[in-house]
Design a protein around this motif. Structure first.
Motif, PDB file in Angstrom:
ATOM      1  N   GLU A 162       0.822  -1.199   0.019  1.00 39.39           N
ATOM      2  CA  GLU A 162       0.124   0.015  -0.018  1.00 39.39           C
ATOM      3  C   GLU A 162       0.888   1.279  -0.028  1.00 39.39           C
ATOM      4  OE1 GLU A 162      -2.972  -0.200  -0.260  1.00 39.39           O
ATOM      5  OE2 GLU A 162      -3.356  -2.168  -0.212  1.00 39.39           O
ATOM      6  N   ASN A 163       0.753   2.241  -0.890  1.00 39.56           N
ATOM      7  CA  ASN A 163       1.349   3.227  -0.948  1.00 39.56           C
ATOM      8  C   ASN A 163       1.566   4.207   0.269  1.00 39.56           C
ATOM      9  OD1 ASN A 163       1.966   2.893  -3.714  1.00 39.56           O
ATOM     10  ND2 ASN A 163       0.545   4.496  -4.424  1.00 39.56           N
ATOM     11  N   HIS A 164       0.546   4.232   1.182  1.00 37.60           N
ATOM     12  CA  HIS A 164       0.516   5.003   2.509  1.00 37.60           C
ATOM     13  C   HIS A 164       1.412   4.444   3.399  1.00 37.60           C
ATOM     14  CE1 HIS A 164      -2.426   2.236   3.673  1.00 37.60           C
ATOM     15  NE2 HIS A 164      -2.126   2.504   4.721  1.00 37.60           N
ATOM     16  N   ASN A 165       1.697   3.163   3.435  1.00 37.02           N
ATOM     17  CA  ASN A 165       2.623   2.857   4.436  1.00 37.02           C
ATOM     18  C   ASN A 165       3.984   2.008   4.150  1.00 37.02           C
ATOM     19  OD1 ASN A 165       1.607   0.256   3.597  1.00 37.02           O
ATOM     20  ND2 ASN A 165       0.325  -0.093   5.116  1.00 37.02           N
ATOM     21  N   LEU A 173      17.372  10.913  -7.504  1.00 35.00           N
ATOM     22  CA  LEU A 173      16.193  11.717  -7.530  1.00 35.00           C
ATOM     23  C   LEU A 173      15.174  11.697  -8.646  1.00 35.00           C
ATOM     24  CD1 LEU A 173      17.941  15.128  -6.568  1.00 35.00           C
ATOM     25  CD2 LEU A 173      17.004  13.651  -5.086  1.00 35.00           C
ATOM     26  N   ALA A 174      15.756  11.087  -9.687  1.00 35.46           N
ATOM     27  CA  ALA A 174      14.769  10.806 -10.783  1.00 35.46           C
ATOM     28  C   ALA A 174      13.821   9.702 -10.377  1.00 35.46           C
ATOM     29  CB  ALA A 174      15.315  10.544 -11.982  1.00 35.46           C
ATOM     30  N   VAL A 175      14.563   8.945  -9.709  1.00 31.93           N
ATOM     31  CA  VAL A 175      13.601   7.538  -9.287  1.00 31.93           C
ATOM     32  C   VAL A 175      12.708   7.947  -8.119  1.00 31.93           C
ATOM     33  CG1 VAL A 175      13.458   5.193  -8.160  1.00 31.93           C
ATOM     34  CG2 VAL A 175      15.140   6.031 -10.034  1.00 31.93           C
ATOM     35  N   LEU A 176      13.016   8.959  -7.338  1.00 29.94           N
ATOM     36  CA  LEU A 176      12.076   9.316  -6.177  1.00 29.94           C
ATOM     37  C   LEU A 176      10.901  10.205  -6.800  1.00 29.94           C
ATOM     38  CD1 LEU A 176      14.769  10.332  -3.607  1.00 29.94           C
ATOM     39  CD2 LEU A 176      13.293   8.484  -3.414  1.00 29.94           C
ATOM     40  N   HIS A 177      11.331  10.971  -7.908  1.00 26.54           N
ATOM     41  CA  HIS A 177      10.254  11.573  -8.420  1.00 26.54           C
ATOM     42  C   HIS A 177       9.405  10.690  -9.025  1.00 26.54           C
ATOM     43  CE1 HIS A 177      12.672  15.156  -7.687  1.00 26.54           C
ATOM     44  NE2 HIS A 177      13.363  15.435  -8.760  1.00 26.54           N
ATOM     45  N   SER A 178       9.630   9.910  -9.615  1.00 23.89           N
ATOM     46  CA  SER A 178       8.771   8.710 -10.340  1.00 23.89           C
ATOM     47  C   SER A 178       8.124   8.068  -9.150  1.00 23.89           C
ATOM     48  CB  SER A 178       9.482   7.650 -10.994  1.00 23.89           C
ATOM     49  OG  SER A 178       8.720   6.800 -11.595  1.00 23.89           O
ATOM     50  N   ALA A 179       8.498   7.837  -8.035  1.00 28.57           N
ATOM     51  CA  ALA A 179       7.759   7.035  -6.773  1.00 28.57           C
ATOM     52  C   ALA A 179       6.805   7.970  -6.422  1.00 28.57           C
ATOM     53  CB  ALA A 179       8.850   6.552  -5.817  1.00 28.57           C
ATOM     54  N   ARG A 180       7.208   9.341  -6.305  1.00 26.65           N
ATOM     55  CA  ARG A 180       6.311  10.236  -5.668  1.00 26.65           C
ATOM     56  C   ARG A 180       4.973  10.331  -6.660  1.00 26.65           C
ATOM     57  NH1 ARG A 180       8.843  16.115  -4.084  1.00 26.65           N
ATOM     58  NH2 ARG A 180       8.957  16.197  -6.495  1.00 26.65           N
ATOM     59  N   GLN A 181       5.378  10.331  -7.960  1.00 31.13           N
ATOM     60  CA  GLN A 181       4.255  10.469  -8.780  1.00 31.13           C
ATOM     61  C   GLN A 181       3.307   9.375  -8.699  1.00 31.13           C
ATOM     62  OE1 GLN A 181       5.561  11.139 -12.958  1.00 31.13           O
ATOM     63  NE2 GLN A 181       3.530  10.997 -13.803  1.00 31.13           N
ATOM     64  N   PHE A 182       3.669   8.194  -8.519  1.00 32.41           N
ATOM     65  CA  PHE A 182       3.118   7.032  -8.350  1.00 32.41           C
ATOM     66  C   PHE A 182       2.159   7.017  -7.148  1.00 32.41           C
ATOM     67  CE2 PHE A 182       2.474   2.579  -7.087  1.00 32.41           C
ATOM     68  CZ  PHE A 182       1.768   2.034  -8.391  1.00 32.41           C
ATOM     69  N   GLY A 183       2.537   7.670  -6.321  1.00 35.44           N
ATOM     70  CA  GLY A 183       2.118   8.022  -4.727  1.00 35.44           C
ATOM     71  C   GLY A 183       2.365   7.322  -3.760  1.00 35.44           C
ATOM     72  N   ILE A 184       3.787   6.997  -3.538  1.00 38.67           N
ATOM     73  CA  ILE A 184       4.475   6.312  -2.545  1.00 38.67           C
ATOM     74  C   ILE A 184       4.708   7.269  -1.563  1.00 38.67           C
ATOM     75  CG2 ILE A 184       6.615   5.114  -1.625  1.00 38.67           C
ATOM     76  CD1 ILE A 184       6.451   3.641  -4.176  1.00 38.67           C
ATOM     77  N   ALA A 185       4.089   7.256  -0.243  1.00 39.47           N
ATOM     78  CA  ALA A 185       4.170   8.341   0.683  1.00 39.47           C
ATOM     79  C   ALA A 185       5.454   8.834   1.304  1.00 39.47           C
ATOM     80  CB  ALA A 185       2.918   7.855   1.748  1.00 39.47           C
TER      81      ALA A 185
END
Length: 218
Positions: A162-165, A173-185
Motif C-alpha cells: 500500500e502506498n501510504h505505509n 532523485l529521478a527515481v524518487l520523483h517517479s515514486a512520488r508521482q506514483f503515490g508512494i508516501a
C-alpha cells in the motif's frame, strides 16, 4: 525522519543507497574508457569524449543499466570487466546494522534496483546481503526502469504493498520523483552515495548521510 509505526513495506535501492556508488562511478567513468581506449587504440581522453554522449543518450532508459546492451554497443565484455574489479564493491557505513534491525522487524523488505541481473548477482556474491530481503526485484525483470511509472505499477501488482505505509530509500532523485508521482508516501534520499565525493545538497526529500539516522524507533 520516519515514523516506523506507519511503515509496513520497505523498498531499498542498491547502488548508491546500500552499496558505495564509487564502484560504479569508477567503473563507467574510468575503467570502461580505459579498456575502450586499449581496444580502439585511442587515448583515454579521446575514449571518454566518444563514450560520454553515448552514455548520456541512454540515461533514464533501461539500456543505460543493461550490461548486455553496453557489451554489444562497445564490443567489450562488461560483466567480465566488472568482475575484474569486484574487490572494490563495498557496503556503505551502517547499512548492515540497519538491515539487521529491519530483519528483526515484521516489515516486508524488498530490494528494488535498476541493476542488470549479472551486476546484481556479482554484488550479492561480494556483499552477501541477499538474505536480508524478502524479495529482490531488478527492473530488467519488469522491462521498465524505476524512472517509469509502469515499473511501480508492476511492482505493486507483484509485491502487494500500500502506498501510504511504504517507504522507498533511493539515491536517485529521478527515481524518487517517479515514486512520488506514483503515490508512494514515504521517500528518503541519500546525501553521500559515493564515499569519495562531497555530500549532495538535497532539498526535495529528507536525506541521510548514513543509515544511523533512520534507526530511531526501528
Amino acid at each position: 525522519m520516519i515514523d516506523w509505526k506507519q511503515i509496513d513495506t520497505v523498498l531499498l535501492d542498491m547502488d548508491g543507497t546500500l552499496l558505495d556508488l564509487n564502484f560504479d562511478n569508477y567503473f563507467w567513468k574510468e575503467f570502461v574508457p580505459l579498456n575502450f581506449a586499449k581496444q580502439r587504440g585511442l587515448s583515454i581522453e579521446a575514449a571518454k569524449q566518444q563514450l560520454e554522449p553515448l552514455f548520456k543518450s541512454m540515461e533514464g532508459r533501461l539500456e543505460w543499466y543493461c550490461l548486455d546492451y553496453w557489451s554489444n554497443a562497445l564490443q567489450l565484455d562488461i560483466a567480465a570487466l566488472k568482475a575484474e574489479i569486484a574487490e572494490s564493491i563495498a557496503v556503505l557505513p551502517h547499512v548492515i546494522l540497519f538491515l539487521e534491525k529491519l530483519k528483526l522487524s515484521p516489515r516486508k523488505v524488498v530490494l528494488v534496483t535498476n541493476a542488470h541481473r549479472d551486476s546484481l548477482t556479482l554484488k550479492m556474491q561480494k556483499t552477501a546481503l541477499q538474505h536480508f530481503f524478502d524479495d529482490i526485484i531488478s527492473s530488467h525483470d519488469v522491462g521498465l526502469p524505476k524512472e517509469h511509472q509502469g515499473f511501480w505499477q508492476s511492482l505493486q501488482n507483484t509485491q502487494v504493498f500500500e502506498n501510504h505505509n511504504t517507504v522507498l530509500i533511493d539515491d536517485s532523485l529521478a527515481v524518487l520523483h517517479s515514486a512520488r508521482q506514483f503515490g508512494i508516501a514515504h521517500l528518503v534520499s541519500i546525501s553521500k552515495p559515493d564515499s569519495q565525493l562531497p555530500n549532495r545538497q538535497i532539498s526535495d526529500y529528507p536525506a541521510i548521510e548514513d543509515f544511523r539516522a533512520l534507526m530511531v524507533g526501528l
